[in-house]
Write a protein that holds these residues in place. Structure first.
Motif, PDB file in Angstrom:
ATOM      1  N   LYS A  67      85.062  87.354  18.986  1.00 13.96           N
ATOM      2  CA  LYS A  67      84.778  86.020  19.539  1.00 13.96           C
ATOM      3  C   LYS A  67      84.207  86.136  20.946  1.00 13.96           C
ATOM      4  O   LYS A  67      83.305  85.382  21.336  1.00 13.96           O
ATOM      5  CB  LYS A  67      86.055  85.175  19.559  1.00 13.96           C
ATOM      6  N   SER A  70      80.564  87.181  20.697  1.00 13.48           N
ATOM      7  CA  SER A  70      79.757  86.038  20.271  1.00 13.48           C
ATOM      8  C   SER A  70      79.603  85.024  21.398  1.00 13.48           C
ATOM      9  O   SER A  70      78.502  84.498  21.637  1.00 13.48           O
ATOM     10  CB  SER A  70      80.414  85.377  19.058  1.00 13.48           C
ATOM     11  N   PHE A  71      80.706  84.775  22.146  1.00 14.53           N
ATOM     12  CA  PHE A  71      80.668  83.811  23.241  1.00 14.53           C
ATOM     13  C   PHE A  71      79.712  84.264  24.334  1.00 14.53           C
ATOM     14  O   PHE A  71      78.892  83.478  24.829  1.00 14.53           O
ATOM     15  CB  PHE A  71      82.068  83.619  23.827  1.00 14.53           C
ATOM     16  N   SER A  74      75.975  84.161  23.134  1.00 13.40           N
ATOM     17  CA  SER A  74      75.425  82.803  23.035  1.00 13.40           C
ATOM     18  C   SER A  74      75.348  82.138  24.403  1.00 13.40           C
ATOM     19  O   SER A  74      74.359  81.458  24.714  1.00 13.40           O
ATOM     20  CB  SER A  74      76.254  81.955  22.076  1.00 13.40           C
ATOM     21  N   SER A  75      76.361  82.341  25.247  1.00 14.11           N
ATOM     22  CA  SER A  75      76.365  81.722  26.580  1.00 14.11           C
ATOM     23  C   SER A  75      75.205  82.227  27.424  1.00 14.11           C
ATOM     24  O   SER A  75      74.505  81.452  28.088  1.00 14.11           O
ATOM     25  CB  SER A  75      77.684  82.016  27.308  1.00 14.11           C
ATOM     26  N   ALA A 186      85.577  84.933  31.581  1.00 16.09           N
ATOM     27  CA  ALA A 186      85.882  85.103  30.155  1.00 16.09           C
ATOM     28  C   ALA A 186      86.167  86.563  29.823  1.00 16.09           C
ATOM     29  O   ALA A 186      87.095  86.876  29.070  1.00 16.09           O
ATOM     30  CB  ALA A 186      84.712  84.593  29.299  1.00 16.09           C
TER      31      ALA A 186
END
Length: 216
Positions: A67, A70-71, A74-75, A186
């Protein structure tokens, strides 16, 4: 010199080398710059995270790491698409110079993309990798803190330093700074959640893959 470097795909390396060769061309260079920026985002996250995590057994840690990958992908992609825009070749040449400076040759002569790092950080990481692969116990919290330093340096290089080559206005500069801070936060949270719970086998997978990404 100490550095981190991943092996770019043939496609990405060709684009970088083409941009360097054509940096004085009359035709617009910004479309190639944009392609390179988006590809680097994809490939660096694959090299650091995706290619390691896919070898983990199914678990909550694996899901968290996937995750995160992916975060971040995409971010950063969304942010880049907001920041990248039509630009004169004079401006784009700054981004090309950045890409050229991000190319390194490892001791075997393999071209890699990455950044220079504090030699003490690389020494520490290499030491931990050796201990893990030898089956020794390590201070997992200290190991995690070293990874936070590496993560921050990498985000600062490939996001903050790259963004400075884009000749951004005040609003976009603010968005870029916020984006960098969000990604660093993050990653730090994920390191705290994942690292301390890695099994010996998972640590070995991490050490084996990452030992090949750091050089001094």
């Amino acid at each position: 010199m100490a550095f981190f470097g991943f092996i770019p795909s043939e496609n990405l390396l060709q684009k970088v080398q083409t941009s360097i060769a054509q940096k004085n061309a009359k035709s617009p260079l910004y479309p190639l710059r944009d392609e390179i920026a988006l590809h680097v985002n994809e490939e660096i996250i694959d090299a650091i995270l995706t290619n390691v995590v896919r070898h983990f057994p199914p678990s909550e840690k694996k899901e968290t790491a996937e995750k995160l990958a992916s975060f971040v992908k995409s971010s950063v992609a969304v942010l880049l698409k907001q920041l990248l825009s039509k630009a004169s070749n004079d401006v784009v040449q700054q981004s090309i110079a950045f890409s050229e400076q991000s190319l390194f040759q490892d001791p075997q002569g393999q071209l890699r993309m990455g950044e220079t790092l504090d030699p003490r950080l690389v020494t520490n990481l290499k030491h931990y990798f050796q201990q893990i692969q030898s089956g020794e116990r390590i201070d997992i919290h200290a190991f995690a803190e070293n990874y936070k330093v590496f993560a921050e340096a990498t985000v600062n290089h490939f996001m903050h330093d790259f963004h400075r080559t884009l000749d951004l206005g005040m609003i976009k500069r603010k968005a870029a700074d916020i984006g960098c801070s969000a990604v660093i936060k993050a990653v730090h949270i994920a390191i705290d959640k994942v690292f301390v719970h890695l099994t010996k086998d998972e640590l070995k997978v991490l050490a084996q893959h990452h030992d090949e990404l750091f050089f001094q």
